[in-house]
Design a protein around this motif. Sequence first.
Motif, short mmCIF file in Angstrom:
data_model
loop_
_atom_site.label_atom_id
_atom_site.label_comp_id
_atom_site.label_asym_id
_atom_site.label_seq_id
_atom_site.Cartn_x
_atom_site.Cartn_y
_atom_site.Cartn_z
N GLU A 301 28.08 -35.13 52.06
CA GLU A 301 28.44 -34.90 53.45
C GLU A 301 29.95 -34.66 53.58
N GLY A 302 30.73 -35.37 52.77
CA GLY A 302 32.18 -35.15 52.77
C GLY A 302 32.54 -33.76 52.28
N ILE A 303 31.84 -33.30 51.24
CA ILE A 303 32.08 -31.96 50.71
C ILE A 303 31.73 -30.90 51.76
N ALA A 304 30.70 -31.21 52.55
CA ALA A 304 30.27 -30.28 53.60
C ALA A 304 31.16 -30.34 54.84
N GLY A 305 32.17 -31.22 54.83
CA GLY A 305 33.11 -31.28 55.95
C GLY A 305 32.96 -32.48 56.86
N LYS A 306 31.98 -33.33 56.59
CA LYS A 306 31.77 -34.51 57.42
C LYS A 306 32.15 -35.76 56.62
N ARG A 307 33.43 -36.06 56.62
CA ARG A 307 33.90 -37.19 55.81
C ARG A 307 33.67 -38.52 56.52
N HIS A 308 33.31 -39.54 55.74
CA HIS A 308 33.06 -40.87 56.27
C HIS A 308 34.25 -41.78 56.00
N HIS A 309 34.38 -42.81 56.81
CA HIS A 309 35.48 -43.76 56.66
C HIS A 309 34.95 -45.19 56.77
N GLY A 310 35.57 -46.10 56.04
CA GLY A 310 35.20 -47.51 56.13
C GLY A 310 34.21 -47.94 55.06
N VAL A 311 33.85 -49.22 55.12
CA VAL A 311 32.98 -49.83 54.10
C VAL A 311 31.55 -49.93 54.60
N LEU A 312 30.62 -49.45 53.80
CA LEU A 312 29.20 -49.57 54.09
C LEU A 312 28.62 -50.61 53.13
N GLU A 313 28.01 -51.67 53.67
CA GLU A 313 27.47 -52.76 52.85
C GLU A 313 25.95 -52.64 52.80
N LEU A 314 25.41 -52.52 51.58
CA LEU A 314 23.97 -52.37 51.41
C LEU A 314 23.32 -53.70 51.02
N PRO A 315 22.11 -53.97 51.50
CA PRO A 315 21.46 -55.25 51.19
C PRO A 315 20.99 -55.34 49.75
N ALA A 316 21.05 -56.56 49.19
CA ALA A 316 20.46 -56.84 47.89
C ALA A 316 19.02 -57.30 48.12
N ARG A 317 18.27 -57.52 47.03
CA ARG A 317 16.86 -57.86 47.16
C ARG A 317 16.50 -59.00 46.20
N LEU A 318 15.83 -60.02 46.72
CA LEU A 318 15.40 -61.14 45.88
C LEU A 318 14.13 -60.77 45.12
N ILE A 319 14.13 -61.00 43.81
CA ILE A 319 12.96 -60.78 42.95
C ILE A 319 12.49 -62.13 42.44
N THR A 320 11.31 -62.56 42.84
CA THR A 320 10.80 -63.88 42.47
C THR A 320 9.96 -63.82 41.20
N ARG A 321 10.23 -64.75 40.27
CA ARG A 321 9.48 -64.82 39.02
C ARG A 321 9.24 -66.29 38.64
N GLU A 322 8.87 -66.52 37.41
CA GLU A 322 8.38 -67.82 36.98
C GLU A 322 9.42 -68.94 36.99
N SER A 323 10.73 -68.60 36.95
CA SER A 323 11.73 -69.66 36.88
C SER A 323 11.80 -70.49 38.17
N THR A 324 11.18 -69.99 39.25
CA THR A 324 11.07 -70.80 40.47
C THR A 324 9.61 -70.98 40.90
N LEU A 325 8.75 -70.02 40.55
CA LEU A 325 7.37 -70.05 41.02
C LEU A 325 6.41 -70.69 40.02
N GLY A 326 6.82 -70.81 38.77
CA GLY A 326 5.92 -71.34 37.74
C GLY A 326 4.99 -70.27 37.23
N ALA A 327 4.15 -70.64 36.27
CA ALA A 327 3.23 -69.69 35.64
C ALA A 327 2.19 -69.22 36.65
#
Length: 327
Positions: A301-327
């Motif tokens: 978008e910046g190359i096309a002439g629409k430059r962005h400014h500021g910080v964009l924060e993206l969400p992380a994602r929890l992956i649940t496995r056996e170390s908390t849920l057990g077998a």
Amino acid sequence: MRPPAVRMVDVAALAGVSAGTASKALNNTGQLSQETRDRVRQAAAKLGFTPDSRGRALSSGRTYTVALVTTDSTGRFSIPIMRGVEDVLSAGQLATVLCDTRDDPLRELTYLRSMVARGVDGFVVTGRRTEPRPPIDVPLPVVYALAPSSNPEDASVIVDDAGGMTAAITHLLGLGRQRIAHITGPSNHRSATARAEAVVSAAGDALCGEPLYGEWSERWGRQATEVVLRQRPDAISCGSDQIARGVCDRLRELGHAVPEDIAVTGYDDWSVMAMASRPPLTTVDPRLEDLGRRAATLLLEGIAGKRHHGVLELPARLITRESTLGA
């Protein structure tokens, strides 16, 4: 006899759009809907359309090349980000050039001068740390990924570390864990302190001691385990998967079952660590490929002439496995 080359008009006809619209969709220009862009790209892929890159470059004054500059010489963080960047750029027939500066300012400057001289269309700048870094000085669009620019006017895409760690602690509390310890990396790393602060805030009275800062290593995880066991935790939150794997190993050696006695969480969803851990780790996925995709989209978008400014924060994602849920 060689079949005739597929032309832009052929792609346009199959997609049900004009040749001009098809060109804009494949070049990531113009004000088009995502549905239209996807339809044109699918038509191009079905027909095996290959644009004339030399003619396109001459007519547009662009090289259709983007430089990805990184300080992450091991590729631990830059390679997933680069995969995301290429997912977006390759759809528009752009090439990505990887420039590994090895944390050397002079080497970085040499790369920047070389890439500008070669006529790249823009830069994605990344690294292995999340601290703000000095902006690069180039006359082209730039987007920073993972490590934001210290100039708030620049376009930066980062991970919501605090949100990711809060999700892990909320998960432990939801499982009924009442005494949570936290082991993390160096206190001078923003990622370690941001994650630790999130643990303190989310755990509240369930936190059974001050966060322990050390190294991003399995060795530190094993050493710190013996310290936090004095606090009688029923869960140990870790600032990285390396630390968490060391914690699991030491708990097992000392006769503590994971997660029956003590649940363990990590951070990074690094498969080399998370899946090889015994048991496999519940961890936070920072979604680095998504980070790369978003950075590349902002750059286009910046190359096309629409430059962005500021910080964009993206969400992380929890992956649940056996170390908390057990077998």
